[in-house]
Enzyme design. Structure first.
Site, PDB file in Angstrom:
ATOM      1  N   HIS A 166       8.605 -50.649   0.321  1.00 21.79           N
ATOM      2  CA  HIS A 166       8.338 -49.401   0.884  1.00 21.79           C
ATOM      3  C   HIS A 166       8.388 -49.377   2.308  1.00 21.79           C
ATOM      4  O   HIS A 166       7.395 -50.344   2.673  1.00 21.79           O
ATOM      5  CB  HIS A 166       7.172 -48.787   0.179  1.00 21.79           C
ATOM      6  CG  HIS A 166       7.169 -48.455  -1.508  1.00 21.79           C
ATOM      7  ND1 HIS A 166       6.365 -48.388  -2.372  1.00 21.79           N
ATOM      8  CD2 HIS A 166       8.386 -48.015  -2.106  1.00 21.79           C
ATOM      9  CE1 HIS A 166       6.819 -48.139  -3.565  1.00 21.79           C
ATOM     10  NE2 HIS A 166       8.154 -47.758  -3.279  1.00 21.79           N
ATOM     11  N   GLU A 169       4.701 -49.441   4.530  1.00 22.84           N
ATOM     12  CA  GLU A 169       3.701 -50.373   4.092  1.00 22.84           C
ATOM     13  C   GLU A 169       3.886 -51.506   4.982  1.00 22.84           C
ATOM     14  O   GLU A 169       3.821 -52.737   4.604  1.00 22.84           O
ATOM     15  CB  GLU A 169       3.797 -50.625   2.666  1.00 22.84           C
ATOM     16  CG  GLU A 169       3.531 -49.270   1.988  1.00 22.84           C
ATOM     17  CD  GLU A 169       3.673 -49.616   0.326  1.00 22.84           C
ATOM     18  OE1 GLU A 169       4.017 -50.636  -0.065  1.00 22.84           O
ATOM     19  OE2 GLU A 169       3.718 -48.470  -0.482  1.00 22.84           O
ATOM     20  N   HIS A 297       2.352 -54.560  -1.844  1.00 22.76           N
ATOM     21  CA  HIS A 297       2.200 -53.358  -1.334  1.00 22.76           C
ATOM     22  C   HIS A 297       0.887 -52.955  -0.673  1.00 22.76           C
ATOM     23  O   HIS A 297       0.303 -53.791  -0.278  1.00 22.76           O
ATOM     24  CB  HIS A 297       2.451 -52.300  -2.652  1.00 22.76           C
ATOM     25  CG  HIS A 297       3.792 -52.297  -3.105  1.00 22.76           C
ATOM     26  ND1 HIS A 297       4.620 -51.157  -3.171  1.00 22.76           N
ATOM     27  CD2 HIS A 297       4.440 -53.131  -4.186  1.00 22.76           C
ATOM     28  CE1 HIS A 297       5.878 -51.746  -3.716  1.00 22.76           C
ATOM     29  NE2 HIS A 297       5.685 -52.640  -4.451  1.00 22.76           N
ATOM     30  N   GLU A 371      -1.909 -54.228  -4.129  1.00 20.85           N
ATOM     31  CA  GLU A 371      -2.077 -53.251  -3.359  1.00 20.85           C
ATOM     32  C   GLU A 371      -2.978 -53.549  -2.231  1.00 20.85           C
ATOM     33  O   GLU A 371      -4.233 -53.668  -2.463  1.00 20.85           O
ATOM     34  CB  GLU A 371      -2.301 -52.016  -4.216  1.00 20.85           C
ATOM     35  CG  GLU A 371      -1.293 -51.408  -4.862  1.00 20.85           C
ATOM     36  CD  GLU A 371      -0.383 -50.484  -4.298  1.00 20.85           C
ATOM     37  OE1 GLU A 371      -1.038 -50.226  -2.925  1.00 20.85           O
ATOM     38  OE2 GLU A 371       0.732 -49.969  -4.740  1.00 20.85           O
TER      39      GLU A 371
END
Length: 418
Positions: A166, A169, A297, A371
């Site tokens: 992404h 990020e 992420h 994350e």
């Protein structure tokens, strides 16, 4: 943070992504060219099912706050749908520039390439640059292989790390570059690192969505454009485009304007095909050599594992009790190391067509997602070192499990003795 090399010649190389960014093709959506979704705060959802209902509008759930409210990226039609679910929605303020440094404190695509070049030049015996394909706009998807006898394809367990799937990020790429620096710079003097490099083949790809990253980073306003997807004309969320249970379960969107647009078909995005073809290429003699996989992420402070497409902990023929226990045990150990919350991906909300579901479901690679923390997509550059250092040990722990993940549940003799 272990500092990756950043040669002075990079200054000239920075002109390349700026020029390329002027030629990017706008995604096919009603909004103005290059416009990303806005961020909102959603109050009301309290369960995985309620969060899934929010995600099924097409909105991207960026983070779950400690009080249970959601930070989402969404377009107006999705916000209307979320309100129809009975939830309260408020606009979040756009990220502000850091007062301490410009966005270039994060590595640009050109600087990342220069850093890899400097690393392989400094450590040619243990680091080799690899290009596994090109993006939609023709940029190299590049990384490094780290191992002793790095030029030889040895019969050693492999670990695969990817980041920046992404675009916005950015901290994820810094984490991958730090891992590269940790393994190469620490090889001579750190026994733990030397043992890992001598007994594993480690693949690290810091920016697997280079077009999106360049577009996000060449914003006319800082810190970035809040861009998530790739840069095809109908831009695709690469982490919904993988060919395992693609589009199966309401965990992605068929609307090309959505932040979670899964694409017209599985593997329709060239970046996805590059990654899947590379992973398939590591099947040698009928056996997948990659044993552990991590997709990095930000920014939810989580350690996740498969499956994302179903709430079931086990799936007949796809995720046995021992396989689930191994994922869960390793996930909890990694979380204990980095301070994140460990959970099965679907405990957050349902997703489909994701990297982890494919690498496990199709390739039987023990798979995880980090994350990272930071409280947003663009933490102040002054925070990068501390945020990256906080996950360094957990990355090494995961690499240690490449020899036999089942060791986590004490069943190495049953599964890894052959």
């Amino acid at each position: 943070m272990v500092k990756p090399s950043r040669p002075l010649g990079v200054v000239l190389a920075l002109l390349l992504p700026v020029l390329l960014a002027l030629t990017v093709t706008a995604p096919a959506r009603a909004a103005a060219p290059g416009t990303a979704a806005k961020q909102y705060l959603v109050s009301g959802p309290a369960t995985a099912g309620q969060r899934t209902a929010v995600a099924r509008t097409g909105a991207a759930i960026d983070a779950v706050r400690p009080d249970g409210t959601l930070e989402v990226s969404a377009i107006p039609s999705e916000i209307a749908a979320i309100r129809k679910l009975g939830h309260t929605v408020t606009v979040l303020a756009a990220p502000k520039p850091s007062a301490t440094a410009a966005a270039t404190s994060y590595h640009t695509f050109a600087e990342m390439q220069a850093s890899l070049n400097a690393t392989v030049a400094a450590y040619p015996q243990i680091a080799r640059k690899v290009v596994i394909g090109q993006s939609y706009q023709g940029r190299d998807i590049v990384g490094v292989k780290i191992s002793d006898n790095v030029a030889t394809d040895e019969n050693e367990p492999e670990a695969l790390y990817i980041a920046n799937i992404h675009a916005r990020e950015r901290l994820t790429a810094e984490t991958a570059l730090d891992l590269i620096a940790t393994l190469t710079q620490g090889y001579a003097g750190n026994t733990r690192i030397r043992d890992l490099v001598n007994t594993r083949e480690i693949w690290i790809f810091p920016m697997v969505n280079p077009d999106g990253q360049v577009y996000d980073m060449t914003s006319d306003t800082q810190p970035g454009r809040m861009w998530r997807k790739n840069r095809q004309p109908a831009a695709v969320d690469l982490n919904r485009n993988f060919p395992y249970r693609w589009g199966c379960c309401g965990g992605s969107s068929g609307n090309s304007g959505s932040e979670t647009y899964r694409g017209p078909s599985a593997e329709s995005a060239p970046e996805t095909r590059v990654l899947t073809n590379f992973v398939r290429s590591r099947v040698v003699g009928g056996r997948q050599q990659i044993k552990v996989f991590l997709d990095i992420h930000s920014y939810g402070n989580l350690v996740l594992w498969p499956f994302g497409y179903t709430y079931s902990d086990t799936v007949p023929g796809a995720l046995s009790a021992d396989e689930e226990a191994t994922h869960r045990t390793i996930g909890r150990q990694l979380a204990a190391s980095n301070g994140f919350t460990p959970q099965q991906a679907s405990d957050l909300y349902i997703t489909d067509g994701t990297t982890d579901d494919w690498t496990w479901g199709d390739q039987r690679i023990f798979s995880f997602t980090f994350e990272l923390g930071g409280g947003g997509f663009y933490p102040a550059p002054s925070r990068i070192d501390a945020l990256v250092a906080g996950v360094r040990d957990s990355l090494l722990r995961m690499t240690e499990y490449a020899d036999c993940p089942y060791r986590a549940i004490g069943k190495q003799a049953q599964y890894c003795s052959a």
